[in-house]
Design an enzyme around this catalytic site. Structure first.
Site, PDB file in Angstrom:
ATOM      1  N   GLY A  43      18.796  50.320 -19.189  1.00  0.00           N
ATOM      2  CA  GLY A  43      19.065  51.401 -18.145  1.00  0.00           C
ATOM      3  C   GLY A  43      20.409  51.000 -17.567  1.00  0.00           C
ATOM      4  CD  GLN A  48      24.052  49.131 -13.467  1.00  0.00           C
ATOM      5  OE1 GLN A  48      23.342  49.757 -13.896  1.00  0.00           O
ATOM      6  NE2 GLN A  48      24.117  47.633 -13.889  1.00  0.00           N
ATOM      7  CB  CYS A  86      21.341  43.581 -13.454  1.00  0.00           C
ATOM      8  SG  CYS A  86      22.443  44.920 -12.868  1.00  0.00           S
ATOM      9  CG  LEU A  87      23.870  46.261 -19.037  1.00  0.00           C
ATOM     10  CD1 LEU A  87      24.134  47.615 -19.422  1.00  0.00           C
ATOM     11  CD2 LEU A  87      23.792  45.227 -19.809  1.00  0.00           C
ATOM     12  CG  HIS A 128      17.010  47.169 -12.220  1.00  0.00           C
ATOM     13  ND1 HIS A 128      16.931  45.866 -12.214  1.00  0.00           N
ATOM     14  CD2 HIS A 128      18.097  47.628 -12.456  1.00  0.00           C
ATOM     15  CE1 HIS A 128      18.210  45.545 -12.567  1.00  0.00           C
ATOM     16  NE2 HIS A 128      19.022  46.374 -12.631  1.00  0.00           N
ATOM     17  CD  GLU A 129      19.101  51.006 -14.039  1.00  0.00           C
ATOM     18  OE1 GLU A 129      20.181  51.350 -13.694  1.00  0.00           O
ATOM     19  OE2 GLU A 129      18.809  49.935 -14.920  1.00  0.00           O
ATOM     20  CG  HIS A 132      21.795  49.673  -9.883  1.00  0.00           C
ATOM     21  ND1 HIS A 132      22.868  48.785  -9.517  1.00  0.00           N
ATOM     22  CD2 HIS A 132      21.246  49.447 -10.919  1.00  0.00           C
ATOM     23  CE1 HIS A 132      22.546  47.504 -10.504  1.00  0.00           C
ATOM     24  NE2 HIS A 132      21.652  47.895 -11.475  1.00  0.00           N
TER      25      HIS A 132
END
Ligand SMILES: [Zn+2]
Length: 164
Positions: A43, A48, A86-87, A128-129, A132
């Site tokens: 994701g 991000q 997480c990226l 999670h997304e 953000h």
């Protein structure tokens, strides 16, 4: 398109709604999706990549999806603990407790509105997304003790000492 890391204030902003469903949005979503796959993510949210807009892409194994201007309508009462990464916080993984499913209302790339129940792996990714878009990171849910343990690693990411 470059993924930004924790320490960058853009990750803590409340993102703004998407208003134009045009070719520019389509190009952005394509590039966001490509970046997610290149970085081996499941994701990736617009903030991000330093774009404060309310949209994210994800792939739970059944192909790429785009979710625009999501709202959470309902959450499951059952909570599950699943390991997340997480990226934007490379190299850090921790168990996070969240509802097992959420029902979301969102728009697609054409601006059409949908309602969908996401459960299992997809349910976890979309929560999670979604966070953000409100400037929330998964580490915010960890206990102070767990956070203290991760602090040296987090600080090295914040100081830019971790290579991609
Ligand atoms: Zn993330």
């Amino acid at each position: 398109m470059q993924v930004i890391y924790i320490g960058n204030p853009i990750l803590r902003e409340i993102s703004k709604p998407v208003e134009s469903f045009d070719s520019e949005l389509r190009r952005f979503v394509e590039e966001l999706t490509r970046t997610m796959y290149e970085d081996d993510g499941v994701g990736l949210a617009a903030p991000q990549v330093a774009v404060s807009k309310r949209l994210f892409v994800f792939d739970d194994g059944s192909g790429p999806r785009v979710i625009i201007n999501p709202e959470i309508l309902e959450k499951g009462t059952e909570k599950v603990s699943i390991e997340e990464g997480c990226l934007s916080i490379p190299g850090i993984y921790a168990n996070v407790i969240r509802p097992s499913w959420v029902k979301m209302r969102f728009q697609d790339i054409k601006g059409e509105t949908h309602e969908e129940l996401f459960e299992g792996y997809a349910g976890r990714i979309v929560q999670h997304e979604y966070d953000h878009l409100d400037g929330i990171l998964f580490i915010d849910y960890l206990s102070p003790a767990k956070k203290a343990l991760l602090r040296p690693k987090l600080n090295s990411i914040i100081k830019g000492k971790v290579a991609k």
